[in-house]
Design a protein around this motif. Sequence first.
Motif, PDB file in Angstrom:
ATOM      1  N   GLN A  25       8.674  10.141   3.107  1.00  0.00           N
ATOM      2  CA  GLN A  25       9.214  10.832   1.940  1.00  0.00           C
ATOM      3  C   GLN A  25      10.730  10.917   2.007  1.00  0.00           C
ATOM      4  OE1 GLN A  25       6.009  14.004   0.185  1.00  0.00           O
ATOM      5  NE2 GLN A  25       7.029  14.575   2.062  1.00  0.00           N
TER       6      GLN A  25
ATOM      7  N   HIS B  67      15.032   4.378  -7.385  1.00  0.00           N
ATOM      8  CA  HIS B  67      14.556   5.378  -6.427  1.00  0.00           C
ATOM      9  C   HIS B  67      14.395   6.744  -7.104  1.00  0.00           C
ATOM     10  CE1 HIS B  67      15.328   2.471  -3.229  1.00  0.00           C
ATOM     11  NE2 HIS B  67      14.675   3.286  -2.424  1.00  0.00           N
ATOM     12  N   TRP B  68      15.310   7.069  -8.001  1.00  0.00           N
ATOM     13  CA  TRP B  68      15.186   8.333  -8.735  1.00  0.00           C
ATOM     14  C   TRP B  68      13.888   8.352  -9.534  1.00  0.00           C
ATOM     15  CZ3 TRP B  68      18.006  12.809  -8.936  1.00  0.00           C
ATOM     16  CH2 TRP B  68      17.686  13.699  -9.966  1.00  0.00           C
TER      17      TRP B  68
ATOM     18  N   TYR C 271      10.912   8.786  -7.045  1.00  0.00           N
ATOM     19  CA  TYR C 271      10.792  10.160  -6.533  1.00  0.00           C
ATOM     20  C   TYR C 271      10.377  11.134  -7.639  1.00  0.00           C
ATOM     21  CZ  TYR C 271      13.135   8.587  -2.267  1.00  0.00           C
ATOM     22  OH  TYR C 271      13.458   7.941  -1.101  1.00  0.00           O
TER      23      TYR C 271
ATOM     24  N   TYR D 252       6.731  10.581  -8.158  1.00  0.00           N
ATOM     25  CA  TYR D 252       5.926  10.917  -6.982  1.00  0.00           C
ATOM     26  C   TYR D 252       5.816  12.424  -6.766  1.00  0.00           C
ATOM     27  CZ  TYR D 252       3.824  10.119  -2.418  1.00  0.00           C
ATOM     28  OH  TYR D 252       2.951  10.081  -1.361  1.00  0.00           O
TER      29      TYR D 252
ATOM     30  N   GLN E  30      12.894  18.237  -3.852  1.00  0.00           N
ATOM     31  CA  GLN E  30      12.520  17.088  -3.042  1.00  0.00           C
ATOM     32  C   GLN E  30      13.126  15.798  -3.588  1.00  0.00           C
ATOM     33  OE1 GLN E  30       8.166  18.004  -3.019  1.00  0.00           O
ATOM     34  NE2 GLN E  30       8.342  17.647  -0.814  1.00  0.00           N
ATOM     35  N   VAL E  31      13.197  15.688  -4.912  1.00  0.00           N
ATOM     36  CA  VAL E  31      13.834  14.517  -5.518  1.00  0.00           C
ATOM     37  C   VAL E  31      15.297  14.443  -5.096  1.00  0.00           C
ATOM     38  CG1 VAL E  31      14.587  13.477  -7.685  1.00  0.00           C
ATOM     39  CG2 VAL E  31      12.273  14.401  -7.482  1.00  0.00           C
TER      40      VAL E  31
ATOM     41  N   SER F  68      15.624  13.595  -1.374  1.00  0.00           N
ATOM     42  CA  SER F  68      15.252  12.210  -1.084  1.00  0.00           C
ATOM     43  C   SER F  68      16.326  11.236  -1.558  1.00  0.00           C
ATOM     44  CB  SER F  68      13.907  11.878  -1.734  1.00  0.00           C
ATOM     45  OG  SER F  68      12.868  12.661  -1.185  1.00  0.00           O
TER      46      SER F  68
END
Length: 273
Positions: A156, A232-233, A236, A239, A249-250, A253
């Motif tokens: 993660q 990636h944004w 995340y 997810y 968390q976004v 990450s």
Amino acid sequence: MVNSPTVSVVVTTHDSAAYVADGLTSVLQQTFQGFEIVVVDDASGDSTCDEVNRALQGRCRHRLIQLDRNTGGPATPRNIGIQHAMGHWVALLDSDDVWHPQKLELELEAAGHAEARFVSSEKRWFRSFGATVARAAERFSPTGHPQRQVTHAQLQRKNFLCTSSVLAERELLLRHPFNPDPAYRAVEDYRCWLDVHRESIRESPQILTPLVFYRVSCGSISGSKLTMVRRHWRLYRDYFRGHPYGPLQVIASIGTYGFASIYRQLKYRRSRC
């Protein structure tokens, strides 16, 4: 099935005539020989398929699947290759990468010792195949190789698994296919690893010895970072949707991804591969 291979090596190609034979040769030179090769060509416009046939003709059990139209990314060809695979295990190989001769042997050994369903290894960057041959031909000592356990929580934070290093049970990859959405291009593998480690396994062993040689070029290392950040944004965001701490968390990450990306560029520039 009688005489079915232990491992299906799934190779995805597209306009890779200049280097696809390097990767296929590295498969043919494996110390473990219980494999088949399934090549899925994503509607190449060059002589890639001729090079594949030339490299594999009469050498081993293999199949070449030629798609009628380009799918725009590796996800669909990988999924098709996995569906056609006959082995209990699937080893993934991007056509521009190269394996160490003991790659399959050592990963199967690691899987057996840990009773694991998913195994990976470290990678080493290279530019020129000729400059990499000597290193790839080295045999390791039989004294063992350090490993670490890869967990979902670690993944993660960042993706440190090289696609061409992954050896997984075919059933796992059928259950968690690669996302063919164009928005996931270049991160479809990361989403797959996250799903596998969250839903099907607790952890997986990673051999810390480089068993994959990852081809890079000036263009690939200096590509559009903004595009990759956006992808990636998106990953995340999707997810962690619905998670009570999802937005945090976004952000965490994405921050980790940015730091890791800068570190990789610095490490590559100092590499002598």
